[in-house]
Design a protein around this motif. Structure first.
Motif, PDB file in Angstrom:
ATOM      1  N   GLY A  22       5.832   6.555   5.802  1.00  9.83           N
ATOM      2  CA  GLY A  22       5.454   5.342   5.059  1.00  9.83           C
ATOM      3  C   GLY A  22       6.648   4.644   4.431  1.00  9.83           C
ATOM      4  O   GLY A  22       6.779   3.423   4.519  1.00  9.83           O
ATOM      5  N   CYS A  23       7.524   5.419   3.798  1.00 12.85           N
ATOM      6  CA  CYS A  23       8.731   4.827   3.206  1.00 12.85           C
ATOM      7  C   CYS A  23       9.650   4.278   4.282  1.00 12.85           C
ATOM      8  O   CYS A  23      10.320   3.258   4.079  1.00 12.85           O
ATOM      9  N   GLY A  24       9.680   4.930   5.432  1.00 12.35           N
ATOM     10  CA  GLY A  24      10.497   4.426   6.539  1.00 12.35           C
ATOM     11  C   GLY A  24      10.002   3.091   7.049  1.00 12.35           C
ATOM     12  O   GLY A  24      10.785   2.165   7.280  1.00 12.35           O
ATOM     13  N   ILE A  25       8.690   2.976   7.215  1.00 12.94           N
ATOM     14  CA  ILE A  25       8.105   1.709   7.674  1.00 12.94           C
ATOM     15  C   ILE A  25       8.404   0.595   6.675  1.00 12.94           C
ATOM     16  O   ILE A  25       8.867  -0.492   7.051  1.00 12.94           O
ATOM     17  N   ALA A  26       8.127   0.851   5.413  1.00 12.84           N
ATOM     18  CA  ALA A  26       8.367  -0.162   4.382  1.00 12.84           C
ATOM     19  C   ALA A  26       9.855  -0.446   4.208  1.00 12.84           C
ATOM     20  O   ALA A  26      10.264  -1.589   3.984  1.00 12.84           O
ATOM     21  N   GLY A  27      10.669   0.593   4.321  1.00 10.78           N
ATOM     22  CA  GLY A  27      12.117   0.418   4.189  1.00 10.78           C
ATOM     23  C   GLY A  27      12.694  -0.461   5.279  1.00 10.78           C
ATOM     24  O   GLY A  27      13.578  -1.284   5.033  1.00 10.78           O
ATOM     25  N   MET A  28      12.192  -0.297   6.497  1.00 10.85           N
ATOM     26  CA  MET A  28      12.668  -1.152   7.598  1.00 10.85           C
ATOM     27  C   MET A  28      12.314  -2.613   7.350  1.00 10.85           C
ATOM     28  O   MET A  28      13.132  -3.508   7.592  1.00 10.85           O
ATOM     29  N   ALA A  29      11.113  -2.839   6.831  1.00 13.60           N
ATOM     30  CA  ALA A  29      10.724  -4.215   6.500  1.00 13.60           C
ATOM     31  C   ALA A  29      11.603  -4.749   5.375  1.00 13.60           C
ATOM     32  O   ALA A  29      12.014  -5.914   5.396  1.00 13.60           O
ATOM     33  N   SER A  30      11.891  -3.889   4.413  1.00 15.71           N
ATOM     34  CA  SER A  30      12.737  -4.281   3.297  1.00 15.71           C
ATOM     35  C   SER A  30      14.127  -4.690   3.771  1.00 15.71           C
ATOM     36  O   SER A  30      14.676  -5.712   3.329  1.00 15.71           O
ATOM     37  N   ILE A  45      13.112  -3.060  -2.459  1.00 17.89           N
ATOM     38  CA  ILE A  45      13.375  -1.628  -2.407  1.00 17.89           C
ATOM     39  C   ILE A  45      12.299  -0.868  -3.185  1.00 17.89           C
ATOM     40  O   ILE A  45      11.809   0.169  -2.739  1.00 17.89           O
ATOM     41  N   GLY A  46      11.920  -1.411  -4.338  1.00 14.52           N
ATOM     42  CA  GLY A  46      10.882  -0.779  -5.156  1.00 14.52           C
ATOM     43  C   GLY A  46       9.566  -0.658  -4.421  1.00 14.52           C
ATOM     44  O   GLY A  46       8.915   0.398  -4.448  1.00 14.52           O
ATOM     45  N   MET A  47       9.159  -1.712  -3.745  1.00 15.28           N
ATOM     46  CA  MET A  47       7.899  -1.656  -3.018  1.00 15.28           C
ATOM     47  C   MET A  47       7.996  -0.683  -1.844  1.00 15.28           C
ATOM     48  O   MET A  47       7.026   0.009  -1.529  1.00 15.28           O
ATOM     49  N   ALA A  49       9.405   2.063  -1.761  1.00 16.65           N
ATOM     50  CA  ALA A  49       9.349   3.454  -2.237  1.00 16.65           C
ATOM     51  C   ALA A  49       7.939   3.897  -2.626  1.00 16.65           C
ATOM     52  O   ALA A  49       7.724   5.072  -2.906  1.00 16.65           O
ATOM     53  N   MET A  50       6.987   2.998  -2.618  1.00 14.48           N
ATOM     54  CA  MET A  50       5.633   3.323  -3.067  1.00 14.48           C
ATOM     55  C   MET A  50       4.995   4.512  -2.336  1.00 14.48           C
ATOM     56  O   MET A  50       4.351   5.346  -2.966  1.00 14.48           O
ATOM     57  N   PRO A  51       5.128   4.637  -1.027  1.00  9.87           N
ATOM     58  CA  PRO A  51       4.469   5.771  -0.354  1.00  9.87           C
ATOM     59  C   PRO A  51       5.009   7.148  -0.747  1.00  9.87           C
ATOM     60  O   PRO A  51       4.421   8.162  -0.371  1.00  9.87           O
ATOM     61  N   SER A  52       6.073   7.195  -1.503  1.00  6.58           N
ATOM     62  CA  SER A  52       6.622   8.492  -1.910  1.00  6.58           C
ATOM     63  C   SER A  52       5.724   9.205  -2.920  1.00  6.58           C
ATOM     64  O   SER A  52       5.841  10.418  -3.095  1.00  6.58           O
ATOM     65  N   SER A  53       4.816   8.488  -3.554  1.00  6.99           N
ATOM     66  CA  SER A  53       3.967   9.097  -4.583  1.00  6.99           C
ATOM     67  C   SER A  53       3.073  10.195  -4.017  1.00  6.99           C
ATOM     68  O   SER A  53       2.747  11.155  -4.721  1.00  6.99           O
ATOM     69  N   GLN A  54       2.702  10.091  -2.751  1.00  2.00           N
ATOM     70  CA  GLN A  54       1.835  11.114  -2.173  1.00  2.00           C
ATOM     71  C   GLN A  54       2.534  12.473  -2.102  1.00  2.00           C
ATOM     72  O   GLN A  54       1.877  13.504  -2.149  1.00  2.00           O
ATOM     73  N   THR A  55       3.848  12.470  -2.012  1.00  3.06           N
ATOM     74  CA  THR A  55       4.579  13.741  -2.047  1.00  3.06           C
ATOM     75  C   THR A  55       4.414  14.408  -3.406  1.00  3.06           C
ATOM     76  O   THR A  55       4.305  15.637  -3.487  1.00  3.06           O
ATOM     77  N   ILE A  56       4.362  13.623  -4.458  1.00  2.00           N
ATOM     78  CA  ILE A  56       4.151  14.184  -5.801  1.00  2.00           C
ATOM     79  C   ILE A  56       2.786  14.861  -5.874  1.00  2.00           C
ATOM     80  O   ILE A  56       2.658  15.975  -6.389  1.00  2.00           O
ATOM     81  N   CYS A 101       2.820  -2.002   2.356  1.00  2.00           N
ATOM     82  CA  CYS A 101       4.037  -2.411   1.642  1.00  2.00           C
ATOM     83  C   CYS A 101       4.914  -3.286   2.528  1.00  2.00           C
ATOM     84  O   CYS A 101       5.496  -4.272   2.054  1.00  2.00           O
ATOM     85  N   ALA A 102       5.006  -2.950   3.813  1.00  2.00           N
ATOM     86  CA  ALA A 102       5.827  -3.734   4.735  1.00  2.00           C
ATOM     87  C   ALA A 102       5.330  -5.170   4.817  1.00  2.00           C
ATOM     88  O   ALA A 102       6.130  -6.111   4.769  1.00  2.00           O
ATOM     89  N   THR A 103       4.021  -5.348   4.910  1.00  2.00           N
ATOM     90  CA  THR A 103       3.498  -6.711   4.976  1.00  2.00           C
ATOM     91  C   THR A 103       3.644  -7.428   3.637  1.00  2.00           C
ATOM     92  O   THR A 103       3.873  -8.634   3.603  1.00  2.00           O
ATOM     93  N   GLY A 104       3.535  -6.673   2.538  1.00  2.00           N
ATOM     94  CA  GLY A 104       3.754  -7.277   1.227  1.00  2.00           C
ATOM     95  C   GLY A 104       5.190  -7.728   1.047  1.00  2.00           C
ATOM     96  O   GLY A 104       5.459  -8.794   0.489  1.00  2.00           O
ATOM     97  N   ILE A 105       6.113  -6.950   1.549  1.00  2.00           N
ATOM     98  CA  ILE A 105       7.537  -7.308   1.490  1.00  2.00           C
ATOM     99  C   ILE A 105       7.790  -8.573   2.313  1.00  2.00           C
ATOM    100  O   ILE A 105       8.474  -9.496   1.871  1.00  2.00           O
ATOM    101  N   GLN A 106       7.223  -8.611   3.501  1.00  2.00           N
ATOM    102  CA  GLN A 106       7.408  -9.780   4.369  1.00  2.00           C
ATOM    103  C   GLN A 106       6.775 -11.027   3.761  1.00  2.00           C
ATOM    104  O   GLN A 106       7.356 -12.117   3.789  1.00  2.00           O
ATOM    105  N   ALA A 107       5.587 -10.870   3.200  1.00  2.00           N
ATOM    106  CA  ALA A 107       4.909 -12.024   2.594  1.00  2.00           C
ATOM    107  C   ALA A 107       5.668 -12.523   1.374  1.00  2.00           C
ATOM    108  O   ALA A 107       5.767 -13.736   1.143  1.00  2.00           O
ATOM    109  N   SER A 108       6.212 -11.604   0.591  1.00  2.00           N
ATOM    110  CA  SER A 108       6.954 -11.980  -0.611  1.00  2.00           C
ATOM    111  C   SER A 108       8.247 -12.717  -0.285  1.00  2.00           C
ATOM    112  O   SER A 108       8.731 -13.506  -1.090  1.00  2.00           O
ATOM    113  N   ALA A 109       8.800 -12.452   0.877  1.00  2.00           N
ATOM    114  CA  ALA A 109      10.008 -13.175   1.273  1.00  2.00           C
ATOM    115  C   ALA A 109       9.701 -14.647   1.494  1.00  2.00           C
ATOM    116  O   ALA A 109      10.511 -15.507   1.171  1.00  2.00           O
TER     117      ALA A 109
END
Length: 140
Positions: A22-30, A45-47, A49-56, A101-109
């Motif tokens: 998940g972080c990889g997908i979003a990171g590539m979009a970022s 970058i912040g967005m 990193a969101m999928p990392s919470s599931q590891t917690i 997150c990837a689509t949110g990053i793209q839309a925010s751009a």
């Protein structure tokens, strides 16, 4: 063979796999978006990193499941069932959250004003991880 650690290892391992995808997908979009915009890179970058919470969630469940198995309030077979099912829920939630997150990053751009609104969908996907986490706690 000692099966005591299989369930706890499954829940953590699957959660980590999902978070990394998940972080990889979003990171590539970022990265793609940061190459096109001049400011606001930290938000992207912040967005991502969101999928990392599931590891917690997986880590906490691993610790609690391990203690429950050692305390004999959870059987090793029960731990495997919980670890596999909840681990898969965390994995899929992480991957789909990364896509969201990837689509949110793209839309925010394109429209920076909608950045905060994109977190609504990201949060909805996150809620399923929280449901899985809480429901797992009820099982042992």
């Amino acid at each position: 063979m000692d099966f005591n650690v299989v369930g706890p290892a499954l829940v953590l391992g699957l959660a980590c796999i999902g978070s990394s995808i998940g972080c990889g997908i979003a990171g590539m979009a970022s990265h793609a978006v940061m190459a096109r915009i001049d400011e606001g890179h930290g938000k992207m970058i912040g967005m991502s990193a969101m999928p990392s919470s599931q590891t917690i969630y997986g880590f906490i469940l691993m610790l609690l499941m391990n203690n429950a198995i050692k305390g004999q309030t959870l059987s090793p077979l029960g731990g495997i069932g919980i670890g596999l099912s909840i681990g898969l829920a965390l994995l899929f939630s992480s991957v789909l959250q990364g896509k969201c997150c990837a689509t949110g990053i793209q839309a925010s751009a394109k429209q920076p004003a909608i950045y905060g609104k994109c977190f609504a969908a990201v949060g909805i996907v996150e809620s399923f991880s929280l449901f899985a986490f809480v429901f797992a706690l009820l099982l042992f």
